[in-house]
Design an enzyme around this catalytic site. Structure first.
Site, short mmCIF file in Angstrom:
data_model
loop_
_atom_site.label_atom_id
_atom_site.label_comp_id
_atom_site.label_asym_id
_atom_site.label_seq_id
_atom_site.Cartn_x
_atom_site.Cartn_y
_atom_site.Cartn_z
N TYR A 160 40.58 7.57 43.09
CA TYR A 160 41.09 6.77 44.20
C TYR A 160 42.11 7.64 44.93
O TYR A 160 43.12 8.03 44.34
CB TYR A 160 41.81 5.51 43.70
CG TYR A 160 40.94 4.54 42.96
CD1 TYR A 160 40.25 3.54 43.63
CD2 TYR A 160 40.81 4.61 41.58
CE1 TYR A 160 39.45 2.62 42.95
CE2 TYR A 160 40.01 3.69 40.88
CZ TYR A 160 39.34 2.71 41.58
OH TYR A 160 38.56 1.81 40.90
N LYS A 187 35.77 -5.52 40.50
CA LYS A 187 35.85 -6.67 39.61
C LYS A 187 34.77 -7.73 39.83
O LYS A 187 34.59 -8.60 38.98
CB LYS A 187 37.22 -7.36 39.78
CG LYS A 187 38.39 -6.51 39.35
CD LYS A 187 38.40 -6.41 37.86
CE LYS A 187 39.24 -5.29 37.36
NZ LYS A 187 38.90 -4.86 36.02
P1 FAD Z 1 24.85 -11.84 43.52
O1 FAD Z 1 24.77 -10.53 42.83
O2 FAD Z 1 25.12 -11.86 44.98
O3 FAD Z 1 23.53 -12.62 43.19
C1 FAD Z 1 23.15 -13.78 43.87
C2 FAD Z 1 21.65 -13.85 43.93
O4 FAD Z 1 21.28 -15.06 44.56
C3 FAD Z 1 21.06 -12.73 44.77
O5 FAD Z 1 20.02 -12.09 44.08
C4 FAD Z 1 20.55 -13.44 46.03
O6 FAD Z 1 19.42 -12.81 46.58
C5 FAD Z 1 20.26 -14.81 45.49
N1 FAD Z 1 20.29 -15.87 46.50
C6 FAD Z 1 21.11 -16.00 47.56
N2 FAD Z 1 20.85 -17.10 48.24
C7 FAD Z 1 19.83 -17.71 47.61
C8 FAD Z 1 19.11 -18.89 47.86
N3 FAD Z 1 19.38 -19.67 48.91
N4 FAD Z 1 18.12 -19.22 47.02
C9 FAD Z 1 17.82 -18.44 45.94
N5 FAD Z 1 18.48 -17.29 45.67
C10 FAD Z 1 19.47 -16.94 46.49
N6 FAD Z 1 31.60 -5.29 43.56
C11 FAD Z 1 32.20 -4.29 43.01
O7 FAD Z 1 32.84 -4.50 42.00
N7 FAD Z 1 32.10 -3.03 43.55
C12 FAD Z 1 31.36 -2.79 44.68
O8 FAD Z 1 31.27 -1.66 45.14
C13 FAD Z 1 30.70 -3.86 45.30
N8 FAD Z 1 29.96 -3.68 46.43
C14 FAD Z 1 29.35 -4.80 46.99
C15 FAD Z 1 28.60 -4.65 48.17
C16 FAD Z 1 27.98 -5.77 48.77
C17 FAD Z 1 27.18 -5.59 50.05
C18 FAD Z 1 28.14 -7.04 48.18
C19 FAD Z 1 27.49 -8.27 48.81
C20 FAD Z 1 28.89 -7.17 47.00
C21 FAD Z 1 29.50 -6.05 46.40
N9 FAD Z 1 30.26 -6.17 45.23
C22 FAD Z 1 30.86 -5.12 44.68
C23 FAD Z 1 30.44 -7.41 44.55
C24 FAD Z 1 29.49 -7.57 43.38
O9 FAD Z 1 28.31 -6.89 43.64
C25 FAD Z 1 29.32 -9.07 43.23
O10 FAD Z 1 30.58 -9.61 42.87
C26 FAD Z 1 28.27 -9.45 42.21
O11 FAD Z 1 26.99 -9.10 42.68
C27 FAD Z 1 28.34 -10.97 41.95
O12 FAD Z 1 27.25 -11.37 41.18
P2 FAD Z 1 26.59 -12.80 41.41
O13 FAD Z 1 25.53 -12.90 40.38
O14 FAD Z 1 27.64 -13.83 41.46
O15 FAD Z 1 26.00 -12.76 42.87
C1 PHB Z 2 31.68 1.59 42.29
O1 PHB Z 2 31.25 2.29 41.35
O2 PHB Z 2 30.96 1.20 43.21
C2 PHB Z 2 33.10 1.24 42.29
C3 PHB Z 2 33.92 1.77 41.31
C4 PHB Z 2 35.27 1.47 41.31
C5 PHB Z 2 35.77 0.65 42.30
C6 PHB Z 2 34.96 0.10 43.26
C7 PHB Z 2 33.60 0.40 43.26
O3 PHB Z 2 37.09 0.37 42.28
#
Ligand code: FAD
Ligand code: PHB
Length: 395
Positions: free
Chosen positions: A202, A298
């Protein structure tokens, strides 16, 4: 019309972990996912798993590939003023470690194991809508290959992320919404290049934050601070490498390797929570209920933590007619959610360039610098950082 005990909307980390934990104890569920399998298995997102997340996946036989391919980490590097400082979070938090493993690989593992274990999952489920979850027998309607389908269930788990349908199905007024947009955004870059570091970096720099994150021996992940709503078109590859070189520079001859950019996008940052994470027989888990700024990586870990609490609560109810876990579900999850919100927000304000428009920007920058120096010099400050970064247990 089919029936299942738990209808799970969304095949992300929250929905899939929940499905597995329930099935292991003999409770049936059906997972409905809007996207196709290949889409969710390729979607690039997070990549850092907390100690507790890995332990949970191991305990339930979900971590074989993660163990074989993930990289174990025990420290992180902070860079500022041209120098590097290591925080040995493993040593500072009882020997615990973290694992670098791409979210899409974890999702692919969970789907493969779910199918192998006889679980039911419907991909490309369109127009999902939720009905009757304030009564005994909720129903989920959706369309698949042009045909309307109905699934009745005893409980609905809304694991469909921030843009999903579950949260919005709850009557307005039943939820309290906390929503704050941070004045930072990240250009996220995936590049075909070997990492130039062994540990995550970082970097705090007058031009803005830069992060060197890890994926594999041939692919690396980078983040660059930009302004919210900045279009990705303003980030040609040459500018990305120039900014990464400048912001990550140190005075000891270290150089960043460059390679082809595979993917890039801009992600906003927000702190978002709804309370409670439940309405009737609908339970929200993961991003459907809360978003944290990505700074401490997170989001995925919180989603898995919710899934664990929800699985235990549903098992108590279904197998022992004990509703106490479900009654406490929201409050139990929210304790961790708010701790993590605070940490992710604190860390965001620690490592980003404070925008000029921030009141008392210069004063805050001086205090930010003092905080960075304190964190790198004081074992007590390091230990506090370590337990939050690695993931506090006993929450
Ligand atoms: P999700 O992983 O979002 O899963 C939800 C699922 O529900 C998806 O597969 C979606 O397609 C599905 N869905 C949505 N709507 C519907 C519907 N109407 N009907 C049926 N299915 C549906 N976190 C980090 O810690 N580091 C990162 O670098 C990071 N980058 C990210 C980048 C992006 C673009 C996003 C959106 C999030 C990122 N996050 C990151 C956050 C992390 O990826 C999420 O916190 C994590 O994916 C949460 O998991 P989840 O299962 O709650 O939701
Ligand atoms: C990542 O691997 O995408 C990543 C790692 C550490 C962070 C955020 C994202 O603090």
């Amino acid at each position: 019309m089919t029936h299942t005990c738990v209808g799970i909307v969304g095949a992300g980390p929250a929905g899939l972990v929940l499905a597995h934990l329930l099935k292991e104890q003999g409770v049936e569920s059906v997972v409905l996912e809007r996207q196709t399998r290949s889409y969710v298995e390729k979607r690039v997102r997070a990549g850092l798993l907390e100690h507790g997340t890995v332990a949970l996946l191991e305990q339930h036989g979900l971590a074989e590939r993660l163990r074989a391919r993930g990289q174990v980490h025990r420290g992180v590097e902070l860079r500022f003023a041209g120098r590097r400082h290591r925080i040995p979070y493993g040593e500072l938090y009882g020997g615990r470690h973290m694992v670098v493993y791409a979210q899409q690989d974890l999702v692919a593992d969970l789907i493969r194991l779910w199918v192998e274990r006889g679980g039911e999952i419907q991909f490309a489920a369109e127009d999902v809508s939720l009905h009757g979850f304030d009564r005994e027998r909720p129903e989920i309607r959706y369309t698949r290959a042009g045909r309307e389908q109905r699934l009745t269930c005893d409980f609905v788990a809304g694991c469909d992320g921030y843009h999903g349908v579950s949260r919005g199905s709850i009557p307005t007024g039943a939820l309290r919404v906390y929503d704050h947009r941070l004045p930072f955004a990240w250009v996220g870059v995936l590049a075909q290049v070997a990492p130039s570091t062994e540990e995550i970096i970082y970097a705090h720099h007058p031009r803005g934050f830069a992060g060197h994150m890890l994926r594999s021996q041939t692919v690396s992940r980078f983040y660059l601070q930009t302004e919210p709503d900045d279009p990705i078109e303003s980030w040609p590859d040459a500018r990305i490498w120039e900014e990464l070189q400048g912001r990550l520079a140190v005075d000891d001859g270290w150089r960043l390797r460059e390679g082809p950019v595979l993917e890039k996008n801009v992600t906003d940052m927000r702190s978002f929570v709804v309370e409670p994470m439940q309405f009737g027989r609908l339970f929200l888990a993961g991003d459907a209920a809360h978003i944290v700024p990505p700074t401490g990586a997170k989001g995925l870990n919180l989603a898995v933590a919710d899934a664990r609490v929800l699985a235990e609560a549903l098992l108590g109810r279904v197998r022992a007619s004990d509703s106490r876990g479900l009654d406490a579900y929201s409050a139990t999850c929210l304790r961790r959610v708010w701790r993590v919100q605070e940490f992710s927000s604190w860390m965001s304000w620690l490592i980003h360039r404070i925008p000029d428009a921030t009141p008392d920007a210069e004063l805050r920058r001086r205090m930010q610098r003092a905080q960075l120096e304190y964190l790198c010099a004081s074992p007590a400050a390091g230990a506090s950082f370590a337990e939050n970064y690695v993931g506090l247990e006993n929450l």
